[in-house]
Design a protein around this motif. Structure first.
Motif, PDB file in Angstrom:
ATOM      1  N   SER A 133       0.833  -1.206   0.000  1.00 12.09           N
ATOM      2  CA  SER A 133       0.000   0.000   0.000  1.00 12.09           C
ATOM      3  C   SER A 133       0.864   1.251   0.000  1.00 12.09           C
ATOM      4  CB  SER A 133      -0.921   0.008   1.217  1.00 12.09           C
ATOM      5  OG  SER A 133      -1.852  -1.038   1.149  1.00 12.09           O
TER       6      SER A 133
ATOM      7  N   SER B  77      -9.448   5.074  -7.021  1.00 10.47           N
ATOM      8  CA  SER B  77     -10.025   4.078  -6.124  1.00 10.47           C
ATOM      9  C   SER B  77      -8.944   3.221  -5.477  1.00 10.47           C
ATOM     10  CB  SER B  77     -11.038   3.207  -6.859  1.00 10.47           C
ATOM     11  OG  SER B  77     -10.389   2.457  -7.859  1.00 10.47           O
ATOM     12  N   LEU B  78      -7.862   2.940  -6.218  1.00  4.51           N
ATOM     13  CA  LEU B  78      -6.733   2.200  -5.668  1.00  4.51           C
ATOM     14  C   LEU B  78      -6.036   3.008  -4.570  1.00  4.51           C
ATOM     15  CD1 LEU B  78      -4.892  -0.335  -5.916  1.00  4.51           C
ATOM     16  CD2 LEU B  78      -3.499   1.031  -7.464  1.00  4.51           C
TER      17      LEU B  78
ATOM     18  N   GLN C 180      -8.245   2.943  -1.470  1.00  7.93           N
ATOM     19  CA  GLN C 180      -8.180   1.646  -0.801  1.00  7.93           C
ATOM     20  C   GLN C 180      -6.865   1.477  -0.032  1.00  7.93           C
ATOM     21  OE1 GLN C 180     -10.641  -0.653  -0.591  1.00  7.93           O
ATOM     22  NE2 GLN C 180      -9.315  -1.718   0.828  1.00  7.93           N
ATOM     23  N   CYS C 181      -5.760   1.917  -0.619  1.00  4.62           N
ATOM     24  CA  CYS C 181      -4.473   1.829   0.068  1.00  4.62           C
ATOM     25  C   CYS C 181      -4.451   2.702   1.322  1.00  4.62           C
ATOM     26  CB  CYS C 181      -3.336   2.236  -0.872  1.00  4.62           C
ATOM     27  SG  CYS C 181      -3.011   1.041  -2.179  1.00  4.62           S
TER      28      CYS C 181
END
Length: 102
Positions: free
Chosen positions: A26, A48-49, A52-53
């Motif tokens: 992450s 979005s990545l 999320q991280c």
């Protein structure tokens, strides 16, 4: 019983390794995509990545504080319990040297 302790240690080791890998991956993904700018944040897979991280790091970070607190309390309790010296207070007729041939 001895086999389950080894199995539990293996599971704990796998969980620790997985947690460390999630934090590292992450962090690397956040560092690589730090300069990302887009206009449509709703449908952007990179945004979005990144989100999320960030959530992974926040969740694991708050969980680590709770784990550290539990470990500290458990260590303090074991130190407190091992500081006591236990002595057997059971008395028997033999220990009191009572004659039984009346």
């Amino acid at each position: 019983m001895r086999g389950t302790t080894g199995f539990n240690r293996i599971l704990a080791s796998i969980a620790i390794i997985a947690t460390v890998l999630v934090v590292l991956v992450s962090g690397v993904l956040l560092a690589e995509n730090a300069g990302h700018h887009c206009d449509c944040q709703e449908h952007c897979p990179v945004c979005s990545l990144i989100l999320q991280c960030e959530q992974n790091i926040k969740t694991i970070g708050s969980g680590l504080i709770a784990v550290a607190t539990v470990i500290f309390v458990a260590h303090a309790m074991t130190e407190l319990v091992t500081a006591f010296e236990y002595q057997s207070v059971q008395t028997t007729l033999v220990s009191q040297k009572v004659r039984l041939d009346s």
